[in-house]
Design a protein around this motif. Structure first.
Motif, PDB file in Angstrom:
ATOM      1  N   ALA A 181       0.692  -1.233   0.142  1.00 13.72           N
ATOM      2  CA  ALA A 181       0.050  -0.057  -0.031  1.00 13.72           C
ATOM      3  C   ALA A 181       1.020   1.285   0.000  1.00 13.72           C
ATOM      4  N   ASN A 208       1.535  -9.418   7.334  1.00 14.72           N
ATOM      5  CA  ASN A 208       1.127  -7.990   7.768  1.00 14.72           C
ATOM      6  C   ASN A 208       1.204  -8.450   9.383  1.00 14.72           C
ATOM      7  N   THR A 217      -0.410  -5.766  -0.027  1.00 16.19           N
ATOM      8  CA  THR A 217      -1.929  -5.969  -0.422  1.00 16.19           C
ATOM      9  C   THR A 217      -1.805  -7.113  -1.423  1.00 16.19           C
TER      10      THR A 217
END
Length: 510
Positions: free
Chosen positions: A262, A325, A377
């Motif tokens: 991102a 993440n 992402t």
């Protein structure tokens, strides 16, 4: 060291005395009466190290006239024509230090690199997942506020580098150059004295054959004044030279992937600054690193146990992204829970979202630091892979008429990103050693000539490999005990002492 006929005796014994002696020699394969083609330097292995040596020798006016050959099992024509869409990146990526980039520029290879696919970064954030102690590596202490930050390292795909080196070698012309692609070394033996030709009794003689069903235009046998092993961790050249290795397997795997990221939450300062991230995860078996690539892409290197690696590889893309993440944001307890979440035999929409949902819920209850990377992402299809992590170091890098470079000489833990840089350092040193020998009328394969190379590189590589090994072991002790407290204190102290941090960076820079 391998038994040889006269390699050690030649400089000190007259020809008539030598011809009357008959010593044993080590052989691999059957003897042939066919006279081999003779080369000054033969390099086995067409990776970045082997190609780098060839390019360096061809670039120097002193060594450009040497008769050189390179032998590679794979099809180098595919490497020459390698091409990927600008939105895709190979998962085999290396971090080049400024000294490695300088060497590639000096030999003219950097001019052939697709720099649009390379990415410099000026900062690296490193922190402990158990204690949250951290350190920032950059050159801000040596840079004026009005200057751009100096580069810490440059990320580039190995295939991009190999293609550039092949292009640079091709640019040097065909004179005294032979590249044998799709060719394997079926045997290596000490040569024999030719009745009406040169005395090759101390020279390695290689028998060549096509790789599988591929076509090869290589001669049947070639002799090397100097044989260079750039042929990897299971080096046949090292085995021929009887050079032993010490080391161990880490029982860890490195999981790699190409990710899309991102947009950063805030604009970096100075504008254009790129950052690499590494978080140590002792409870999961090793660190996770996210290293920048162009166009908001990044390469992932996650060192973890073989069981965790198999788990990560089996996940759907959404679940894999959620785990990445989570690894940069959640506490160890949360991460261990997510690493044990069940995987149904067939993927469903619920399963696809289960890791994402778990991460979203846990992030609501987890304070976030300001030094974490942007959210991943997406993951490039087919880019998730794993490889075993090992430590190996050869007892010496040389034998009469043999030298080792790159992974044939040393394999280290990837946590510091120094593997390829050590190989490039080997190549730079060996090419200088050969250049010195030619310039001073010395035999490039003589053991006394090659001592310069091993004296320069063996201790340096042993030191860096040892530090990486120590860090791996130190950061694999989980919990909040004395070891965790000690490493946390050490990290915080170094971070507050710019001259110590600068010294570490200069050592890593090469």
């Amino acid at each position: 060291m391998r038994p040889i006929t006269r390699s050690a005796l030649r400089p000190y014994v007259c020809p008539s005395c030598r011809s009357s002696g008959s010593l044993g020699r080590r052989r691999f394969g059957s003897k042939s009466n066919e006279s081999p083609d003779v080369y000054d330097v033969v390099c086995v292995g067409g990776g970045p190290a082997g190609l780098g040596l060839l390019a360096a020798l061809r670039a120097s006016p002193v060594t450009s006239k040497l008769k050189v050959a390179l032998i590679e099992t794979q099809d180098l024509q595919k490497a020459r024509t390698w091409n990927l869409d600008s939105t895709q990146y190979s998962n085999r990526v290396s971090s080049l230090t400024p000294s490695s980039v300088s060497f590639l520029q000096r030999i003219g290879a950097w001019d052939h690199l697709d720099t649009d696919r390379a990415q410099k970064y000026q900062e690296m954030q490193v922190w402990d997942g158990e204690t949250d102690s951290r350190i920032t590596f950059d050159w801000s202490m040596e840079t004026s506020p009005f200057e751009d930050l100096r580069t810490v390292a440059t990320m580039t795909e190995n295939a991009n580098l190999v293609r550039a080196l092949l292009s640079r070698i091709s640019e040097s012309g065909d004179e005294n150059l032979s590249i044998f692609s799709n060719t394997t070394v079926s045997s290596i033996e000490n040569g024999t004295a030719q009745p009406d030709g040169p005395d090759l009794s101390a020279w390695p003689v290689l028998s060549l054959a096509p790789s599988g069903s591929a076509q090869s235009h290589a001669p049947a046998r070639i002799a090397a004044r100097l044989l260079v092993g750039a042929d990897g961790i299971n080096s046949p050249v090292r085995r021929f030279a009887d050079i032993g290795t010490e080391g161990w397997d880490y029982n860890r795997n490195g999981v790699v992937a190409t990710l899309s990221l991102a947009e950063p939450d805030s604009t970096p300062f100075p504008i254009g600054t790129r950052t690499a991230y590494q978080r140590f995860l002792p409870s999961l078996g090793g660190p996770i690193a996210l290293l920048p690539l162009p166009n908001n892409h990044a390469t992932l290197v996650w060192s973890t146990t073989a069981e965790n690696a198999a788990y990560l590889k089996s996940l759907s893309p959404k679940a894999f992204i959620a785990m990445v993440n989570a690894a940069f944001r959640l506490a160890m307890t949360d991460l261990k829970y997510m690493m044990r979440m069940e995987r149904p035999a067939t993927a469903t929409s619920d399963y696809e979202d289960s890791h994402e949902s778990e991460l979203t819920w846990r992030l609501q209850h987890t304070p976030q630091a300001d030094h974490i990377p942007p959210m991943a992402t997406g993951v490039q299809e087919g880019s998730v892979a794993a490889f075993p992590l090992r430590f190996r170091h050869a007892s010496t890098y040389i034998s009469p008429r043999v030298a080792l470079v790159g992974d044939a000489a040393h394999v280290i833990h990837p946590l510091a990103g120094q593997g390829l840089n050590l190989g490039i350092g080997d190549v730079a040193s060996l090419s200088k050693t050969i250049e010195y020998a030619v310039d001073h009328g010395m035999d490039v394969g003589d053991l006394l000539t090659l001592e310069r190379y091993t004296a320069e590189r063996w201790a340096t590589n042993a030191k860096i490999g040892g530090v990486c090994d120590m860090l791996h072991k130190l950061y694999n002790v989980p919990g909040q005990g004395p070891v965790a407290w000690g490493r946390s204190l050490g990290l915080e102290v170094i971070n507050r002492l710019p001259f110590v941090k600068g010294l570490l960076m200069k050592n890593a820079e090469g």
